[in-house]
Every structure is written in structure tokens, then in C-alpha cells.
Motif scaffolding. Sequence first.
Motif, PDB file in Angstrom:
ATOM      1  N   THR A  37      54.250  42.733  98.561  1.00  0.00           N
ATOM      2  CA  THR A  37      53.974  42.826  97.135  1.00  0.00           C
ATOM      3  C   THR A  37      53.552  44.244  96.757  1.00  0.00           C
ATOM      4  OG1 THR A  37      51.595  42.355  97.158  1.00  0.00           O
ATOM      5  CG2 THR A  37      53.078  40.473  97.354  1.00  0.00           C
ATOM      6  N   ASP A  38      53.399  44.472  95.457  1.00  0.00           N
ATOM      7  CA  ASP A  38      52.970  45.798  94.999  1.00  0.00           C
ATOM      8  C   ASP A  38      51.453  45.900  94.851  1.00  0.00           C
ATOM      9  OD1 ASP A  38      52.457  44.264  92.775  1.00  0.00           O
ATOM     10  OD2 ASP A  38      53.996  45.209  91.517  1.00  0.00           O
ATOM     11  N   GLY A  39      50.739  44.813  95.189  1.00  0.00           N
ATOM     12  CA  GLY A  39      49.288  44.831  95.104  1.00  0.00           C
ATOM     13  C   GLY A  39      48.743  44.542  93.719  1.00  0.00           C
ATOM     14  N   ALA A  40      49.609  44.507  92.700  1.00  0.00           N
ATOM     15  CA  ALA A  40      49.162  44.256  91.324  1.00  0.00           C
ATOM     16  C   ALA A  40      49.789  43.006  90.727  1.00  0.00           C
ATOM     17  CB  ALA A  40      49.488  45.460  90.443  1.00  0.00           C
ATOM     18  N   SER A  41      50.854  42.517  91.315  1.00  0.00           N
ATOM     19  CA  SER A  41      51.544  41.342  90.775  1.00  0.00           C
ATOM     20  C   SER A  41      50.787  40.063  91.117  1.00  0.00           C
ATOM     21  CB  SER A  41      52.959  41.248  91.343  1.00  0.00           C
ATOM     22  OG  SER A  41      53.748  42.334  90.902  1.00  0.00           O
ATOM     23  N   THR A  42      50.745  39.135  90.156  1.00  0.00           N
ATOM     24  CA  THR A  42      50.091  37.857  90.394  1.00  0.00           C
ATOM     25  C   THR A  42      50.928  37.001  91.330  1.00  0.00           C
ATOM     26  OG1 THR A  42      51.182  36.760  88.538  1.00  0.00           O
ATOM     27  CG2 THR A  42      49.118  37.944  88.071  1.00  0.00           C
ATOM     28  N   LEU A  43      50.281  35.983  91.875  1.00  0.00           N
ATOM     29  CA  LEU A  43      50.995  35.076  92.775  1.00  0.00           C
ATOM     30  C   LEU A  43      52.131  34.376  92.024  1.00  0.00           C
ATOM     31  CD1 LEU A  43      51.333  33.736  95.483  1.00  0.00           C
ATOM     32  CD2 LEU A  43      49.497  32.141  94.879  1.00  0.00           C
ATOM     33  N   GLY A  44      51.882  34.002  90.764  1.00  0.00           N
ATOM     34  CA  GLY A  44      52.935  33.382  89.973  1.00  0.00           C
ATOM     35  C   GLY A  44      54.147  34.282  89.840  1.00  0.00           C
ATOM     36  N   HIS A  45      53.909  35.561  89.609  1.00  0.00           N
ATOM     37  CA  HIS A  45      55.014  36.511  89.487  1.00  0.00           C
ATOM     38  C   HIS A  45      55.769  36.628  90.802  1.00  0.00           C
ATOM     39  CE1 HIS A  45      57.211  40.057  88.081  1.00  0.00           C
ATOM     40  NE2 HIS A  45      56.975  40.579  89.267  1.00  0.00           N
ATOM     41  N   VAL A  46      55.048  36.628  91.913  1.00  0.00           N
ATOM     42  CA  VAL A  46      55.691  36.730  93.227  1.00  0.00           C
ATOM     43  C   VAL A  46      56.584  35.513  93.472  1.00  0.00           C
ATOM     44  CG1 VAL A  46      55.301  36.762  95.717  1.00  0.00           C
ATOM     45  CG2 VAL A  46      53.872  38.165  94.202  1.00  0.00           C
ATOM     46  N   VAL A  47      56.059  34.336  93.169  1.00  0.00           N
ATOM     47  CA  VAL A  47      56.830  33.103  93.378  1.00  0.00           C
ATOM     48  C   VAL A  47      58.084  33.109  92.517  1.00  0.00           C
ATOM     49  CG1 VAL A  47      56.796  30.601  93.050  1.00  0.00           C
ATOM     50  CG2 VAL A  47      54.843  31.745  94.114  1.00  0.00           C
ATOM     51  N   GLU A  48      57.957  33.497  91.249  1.00  0.00           N
ATOM     52  CA  GLU A  48      59.120  33.531  90.370  1.00  0.00           C
ATOM     53  C   GLU A  48      60.120  34.606  90.791  1.00  0.00           C
ATOM     54  OE1 GLU A  48      58.183  31.542  86.148  1.00  0.00           O
ATOM     55  OE2 GLU A  48      57.700  33.679  86.263  1.00  0.00           O
ATOM     56  N   SER A  49      59.612  35.714  91.362  1.00  0.00           N
ATOM     57  CA  SER A  49      60.536  36.760  91.825  1.00  0.00           C
ATOM     58  C   SER A  49      61.404  36.277  92.978  1.00  0.00           C
ATOM     59  CB  SER A  49      59.749  38.009  92.245  1.00  0.00           C
ATOM     60  OG  SER A  49      59.037  37.780  93.454  1.00  0.00           O
ATOM     61  N   LEU A  50      60.950  35.236  93.662  1.00  0.00           N
ATOM     62  CA  LEU A  50      61.745  34.633  94.737  1.00  0.00           C
ATOM     63  C   LEU A  50      62.778  33.653  94.192  1.00  0.00           C
ATOM     64  CD1 LEU A  50      58.961  33.931  97.396  1.00  0.00           C
ATOM     65  CD2 LEU A  50      60.694  35.732  97.450  1.00  0.00           C
TER      66      LEU A  50
END
Length: 254
Positions: A35-48
Motif C-alpha cells: 500500500t501507499d501508507g495513506a489509503s484506507t483498507l476499504g480503498h485497498v479492497v476495492e482496488s483489488l
Amino acid sequence: MESAQKPEISLIVAPELRLFLASGRRQADRTLVRTDGASTLGHVVESLGVPLTEVGALLADGRPVPAGHLPEHGAQITVQGVTRPQQVPGPLRFLLDVHLGTLARRLRLLGVDAAYENPDIGDAALATRSATERRVLLSRDRGLLRRRELWAGGYVYSHRPAEQLRDVLSRFAPPLAPWTRCTACNGTLHEATKDAVQEQLLDGTERSYDAFARCGDCGQVYWRGAHHAQLTAIVDEALREFGPTAQPLPTPAH
């Protein structure tokens, strides 16, 4: 000087959600993401590729966290699917996009409030209507389900109407009241006498049928016509598995 290493987290995605992942990630038990260290977990999941509408609980190292959680380096994340039946606050009402017309008609046949947009009004307008009317948006468009303004949403997993209907009834458990909604406009049906609807009937229909219902919104008239047996089979199958929770019209008319 080199910048600090970006955090890496490990995700375990529920099997039923892996279809949203890139093909190379679907078979692995764990998915590593930097991750970039600033993105929320929700954003990470959606990016997948996983819409948050399909996510139940999010766990970080075994403890529940919100979608806005900032995952730390080395975190072990579990992404669970929604629990069925899924609880939705307030009256359960749906909004279906332009590709789900048959599903909309079948939900209405069962007395479920199912608004349907045809022609296509665009993703932004659909999401806005979902929020304004507090409707669960049903769609097979993953991008649409990721729009922030949505009130609630659900991905329709199959392209076959019979499977779509069973999936929605299983997931949301809406109250069923067959034969009480207009399949054309979603309005409420009322019993009607032959005399009251006579001007809307062809001669053959007038002679052959005695039980009628009419939509209070669009005026469409219904009777037990040639397709009644096929529609009854859809209703009976739904009632056998999911059961009625409201009383239908005394004399169903379609």
C-alpha cells in the motif's frame, strides 16, 4: 536518501469474493498487497476489484475494523462476505439497472418493491436515486457498485434470471406478497370487476375471464391469461423456498 519502504499487508479474501480478483490472485489463500501508507483498507479492497457492497466484516489481525481503517505494515487482513440474510435498515426496496429488466419483473410478481431504470440513465443518476429513495441498487456492474453516493447495493452474480431471483431472495429475504404489484410499473394492484375494466378488454378476453386486477398507478389490467401457469410456477417455487410474509390478493390476477 531513499524513502521509507511502503507497507505490505496480507489479505485473506472469502472464497465467494475471489471472483472479483484478478485471475492470478483467485487461487491463492493469501494476497500480498503493498500500500501507499495513506489509503484506507476499504480503498485497498476495492482496488483489488471487490466492491464494498459485497463485503461483510473486515478483520485486521483478528479484530473488526471499519473500511476507513489504515492498515499497518505486516497486518493480516481478513475480508469476509456478507452474512445472509443481509440486514438493511428501513423498508426494503430495490433499484435495478437497465440490464436487469427480467429480474425486476419477477421481483414485482412476488410483490417486492423493485424500481427499474430503462432506458439507461447513467451511473451517477442511478446512484443518486439509490441515495435519495434509500433503495438497494442491484447491478452486475462492479464500477457502479463502487460509487460513493450509493445508499446500499448488491452485486447480481448470475446472468440467468431464475438464479438471479433466488440469489436476491436468499441474500435480502424481502417480504413476499405475490400478485400484488404491477409487473409493468411497480404500482399496487387492486381487484377490479369486469364492468370496471371492460373498455380495456378484447372481446375474447371479456368472454373467457371473470377475475381481474388493475394497477392503481398506470391502469394496466391483469387476468389469468395464457402465461398464468408459467408465472404461477415462478411464484410457487419462490414461496416453497423463501415463504410468504404478507397476504396476497384473494384472487390473483395475471
